[in-house]
Design an enzyme around this catalytic site. Structure first.
Site, PDB file in Angstrom:
ATOM      1  N   SER A  47     118.086  55.668  41.227  1.00 17.62           N
ATOM      2  CA  SER A  47     116.867  54.890  41.370  1.00 17.62           C
ATOM      3  C   SER A  47     115.682  55.647  40.742  1.00 17.62           C
ATOM      4  O   SER A  47     115.733  55.985  39.556  1.00 17.62           O
ATOM      5  CB  SER A  47     116.663  54.593  42.866  1.00 17.62           C
ATOM      6  OG  SER A  47     115.757  53.552  43.058  1.00 17.62           O
ATOM      7  N   HIS A  97     121.749  48.968  47.631  1.00 17.49           N
ATOM      8  CA  HIS A  97     121.027  49.942  46.814  1.00 17.49           C
ATOM      9  C   HIS A  97     121.512  51.376  47.102  1.00 17.49           C
ATOM     10  O   HIS A  97     121.550  52.215  46.215  1.00 17.49           O
ATOM     11  CB  HIS A  97     119.526  49.823  47.066  1.00 17.49           C
ATOM     12  CG  HIS A  97     118.703  50.630  46.104  1.00 17.49           C
ATOM     13  ND1 HIS A  97     118.718  50.381  44.738  1.00 17.49           N
ATOM     14  CD2 HIS A  97     117.854  51.678  46.283  1.00 17.49           C
ATOM     15  CE1 HIS A  97     117.911  51.249  44.128  1.00 17.49           C
ATOM     16  NE2 HIS A  97     117.376  52.035  45.047  1.00 17.49           N
TER      17      HIS A  97
END
Length: 264
Positions: A100, A239
């Site tokens: 990320s 995620h």
């Protein structure tokens, strides 16, 4: 001697390496997500063979650097990481893994190393991130961080997952996490990469990982950034798919295979 001490202290401050392997053939430098510290990725060290030494980067404002002011922009982050790690990275081959926010930092550091020192990772592993020149990256730049209420940021953190709920029960911890996340997002918004026509920045292989339940990322555009091979893997989860034990095993095995096949 003073220079060595300064270098050593810089390393200790910036990097957590829990399983030191001075004879490793390659260093894997890991870059955590927004709001994150070194605890998760530094632990990966024990999952790798003796040929790979794993470190995790620690940004100011967290863990042992709690008292330091947060970095104000991506350039500051890149310059600090590069100046501290340069000597190490010149000594032996290295690879980067970022998740990320950490993917964007790892890319920015790799780009700086290539442009300024002609150094390149043998492999770039990116996770849960758009290619930095992709249109899909632009909405991140317009999140109104200054106006966002703490509660809104907390909700966003909870939607992303990855933070144990018991941590959020502690007011001080919760406050600091929100602040760290806000500051990391601010750094991310100062980062821009315009891909010049016909200029391919890297020649190393790139592997992109993503969670199958995460909102889709523009991974295809990573093709534009290297003349090397590129591969894509979707692993089960959202995620923070990479915190799942089975995914962790897949990731560390796959990364090992890629590094060992690089013919060091």
């Amino acid at each position: 001697c003073v220079v060595f001490m300064f270098f050593f202290l810089g390393m200790e401050k910036l990097v957590a390496c829990l399983y030191q392997r001075p004879n490793a053939l390659c260093r894997l430098i890991c870059f955590p997500w927004a709001g994150g510290g070194t605890s998760q990725l530094a632990q990966w060290g024990k999952l790798f063979s003796s040929s790979i030494e794993v470190s995790s980067v620690r940004l100011p404002g967290r863990e042992s650097r709690l008292k330091e002011p947060f970095a104000k922009d991506m350039t500051t982050v890149v310059n600090e990481i590069t100046s501290v790690l340069l000597k190490e990275l010149q000594e032996k081959p290295f690879a980067f893994f970022g998740h990320s926010f950490g993917s964007y930092i790892s890319f920015a550091v790799a780009l700086h190393l290539k442009e300024k020192y002609g150094l390149e990772p043998i492999h770039l592993f990116v996770s849960g991130a758009h290619a930095p020149h992709s249109e899909a990256f632009l909405p991140i730049k317009s999140i109104p961080i200054y106006d966002a209420e703490d509660e809104d940021i907390l909700t966003y953190i909870q939607i992303l997952g990855g933070t144990p709920s018991e941590l959020l029960q502690n007011e001080d911890v919760k406050k600091h996490l929100i602040l760290t996340f806000r500051e990391d997002l601010r750094v991310l918004q100062t980062f821009s990469f315009e891909k010049a026509e016909r200029n391919i920045p890297f020649s190393c292989d790139i592997t992109c990982f993503d969670g199958s339940e995460d909102k889709p990322h523009d991974l295809e555009a990573w093709h534009d950034l290297t003349s090397g091979d590129i591969s894509f893997y979707k692993l089960p989860g959202g995620h923070f798919y990479l915190l799942e034990p089975s995914n962790k095993i897949f990731l560390t095995k796959h990364i090992t295979r890629c590094i060992e096949n690089a013919g060091l």
